[in-house]
Scaffold this motif. Structure first.
Motif, PDB file in Angstrom:
ATOM      1  N   GLN A  42      -0.427  15.044   0.707  1.00  0.00           N
ATOM      2  CA  GLN A  42      -1.469  15.744  -0.032  1.00  0.00           C
ATOM      3  C   GLN A  42      -2.382  14.774  -0.770  1.00  0.00           C
ATOM      4  N   LEU A  43      -1.819  13.722  -1.326  1.00  0.00           N
ATOM      5  CA  LEU A  43      -2.626  12.713  -2.002  1.00  0.00           C
ATOM      6  C   LEU A  43      -3.599  12.058  -1.016  1.00  0.00           C
ATOM      7  N   LEU A  44      -3.108  11.712   0.159  1.00  0.00           N
ATOM      8  CA  LEU A  44      -3.966  11.097   1.178  1.00  0.00           C
ATOM      9  C   LEU A  44      -5.036  12.059   1.667  1.00  0.00           C
ATOM     10  N   ILE A  45      -4.668  13.322   1.879  1.00  0.00           N
ATOM     11  CA  ILE A  45      -5.646  14.317   2.323  1.00  0.00           C
ATOM     12  C   ILE A  45      -6.721  14.513   1.263  1.00  0.00           C
ATOM     13  N   ILE A  60       0.839  -1.198   0.000  1.00  0.00           N
ATOM     14  CA  ILE A  60       0.000   0.000   0.000  1.00  0.00           C
ATOM     15  C   ILE A  60       0.877   1.251   0.000  1.00  0.00           C
ATOM     16  N   HIS A  61       1.936   1.222   0.770  1.00  0.00           N
ATOM     17  CA  HIS A  61       2.861   2.364   0.803  1.00  0.00           C
ATOM     18  C   HIS A  61       3.405   2.648  -0.599  1.00  0.00           C
ATOM     19  N   MET A  62       3.840   1.614  -1.301  1.00  0.00           N
ATOM     20  CA  MET A  62       4.399   1.804  -2.646  1.00  0.00           C
ATOM     21  C   MET A  62       3.323   2.284  -3.629  1.00  0.00           C
ATOM     22  N   LEU A  63       2.108   1.794  -3.483  1.00  0.00           N
ATOM     23  CA  LEU A  63       1.009   2.230  -4.343  1.00  0.00           C
ATOM     24  C   LEU A  63       0.743   3.722  -4.151  1.00  0.00           C
ATOM     25  N   ILE A  64       0.653   4.147  -2.895  1.00  0.00           N
ATOM     26  CA  ILE A  64       0.406   5.555  -2.597  1.00  0.00           C
ATOM     27  C   ILE A  64       1.583   6.417  -3.052  1.00  0.00           C
ATOM     28  N   ARG A  65       2.785   5.944  -2.817  1.00  0.00           N
ATOM     29  CA  ARG A  65       3.983   6.688  -3.215  1.00  0.00           C
ATOM     30  C   ARG A  65       4.025   6.873  -4.732  1.00  0.00           C
ATOM     31  N   SER A  66       3.736   5.798  -5.467  1.00  0.00           N
ATOM     32  CA  SER A  66       3.737   5.883  -6.936  1.00  0.00           C
ATOM     33  C   SER A  66       2.673   6.852  -7.428  1.00  0.00           C
ATOM     34  N   ALA A  67       1.486   6.766  -6.851  1.00  0.00           N
ATOM     35  CA  ALA A  67       0.403   7.664  -7.264  1.00  0.00           C
ATOM     36  C   ALA A  67       0.764   9.119  -6.967  1.00  0.00           C
ATOM     37  N   ALA A  68       1.386   9.356  -5.822  1.00  0.00           N
ATOM     38  CA  ALA A  68       1.795  10.718  -5.468  1.00  0.00           C
ATOM     39  C   ALA A  68       2.828  11.242  -6.454  1.00  0.00           C
ATOM     40  N   GLU A  69       3.811  10.418  -6.777  1.00  0.00           N
ATOM     41  CA  GLU A  69       4.840  10.840  -7.732  1.00  0.00           C
ATOM     42  C   GLU A  69       4.244  11.123  -9.102  1.00  0.00           C
ATOM     43  N   LEU A  70       3.353  10.253  -9.560  1.00  0.00           N
ATOM     44  CA  LEU A  70       2.740  10.433 -10.876  1.00  0.00           C
ATOM     45  C   LEU A  70       1.845  11.670 -10.932  1.00  0.00           C
ATOM     46  N   SER A 116       2.240  15.331  -6.546  1.00  0.00           N
ATOM     47  CA  SER A 116       1.926  15.833  -5.202  1.00  0.00           C
ATOM     48  C   SER A 116       2.646  14.983  -4.159  1.00  0.00           C
ATOM     49  N   SER A 117       2.613  15.467  -2.950  1.00  0.00           N
ATOM     50  CA  SER A 117       3.224  14.704  -1.868  1.00  0.00           C
ATOM     51  C   SER A 117       2.286  13.571  -1.457  1.00  0.00           C
TER      52      SER A 117
END
Length: 103
Positions: free
Chosen positions: A35-38, A18-28, A31-32
């Motif tokens: 910010q993506l989670l918020i 999940i961490h890698m999924l969120i990190r990849s989505a944020a990079e793409l 945004s941070s």
């Protein structure tokens, strides 16, 4: 005079996938991760609140509700007497007061 802004802090624990999924989505998205989670949390919160605090009717349902409101039955004498007794006994002031001792 400046006012201090108050911020809440959230801490979440997720597994590595999940961490890698969120990190990849944020990079793409450019945004941070925060910010993506918020953004996702705010979007979901608004959706849930909208769903839980509104009534959605079909046109037929809306027409039935409108007709019921427009053609409500005549208030009975018994109901009027009960309302008067309720008001006369001051239930609205004593039983629903913010005072924990009911005064």
């Amino acid at each position: 005079m400046k006012t201090k802004k108050s911020h809440a802090r959230y801490v979440v624990r997720v597994n590595e996938d999940i961490h890698m999924l969120i990190r990849s989505a944020a990079e793409l998205s450019g945004s941070s991760m925060s910010q993506l989670l918020i953004d996702a949390a705010v979007s979901r919160a608004r959706k849930v609140i909208g769903q839980k605090t509104s009534i959605k009717l079909t046109l037929q349902g809306a027409e039935k509700m409108h007709a019921a409101l427009e053609n409500s039955p005549v208030t009975s004498d018994a109901l009027l007497d009960a309302a008067k007794n309720y008001k006369d006994k001051n239930y609205s002031e004593t039983h629903f007061s913010d005072d924990p001792e009911g005064q």
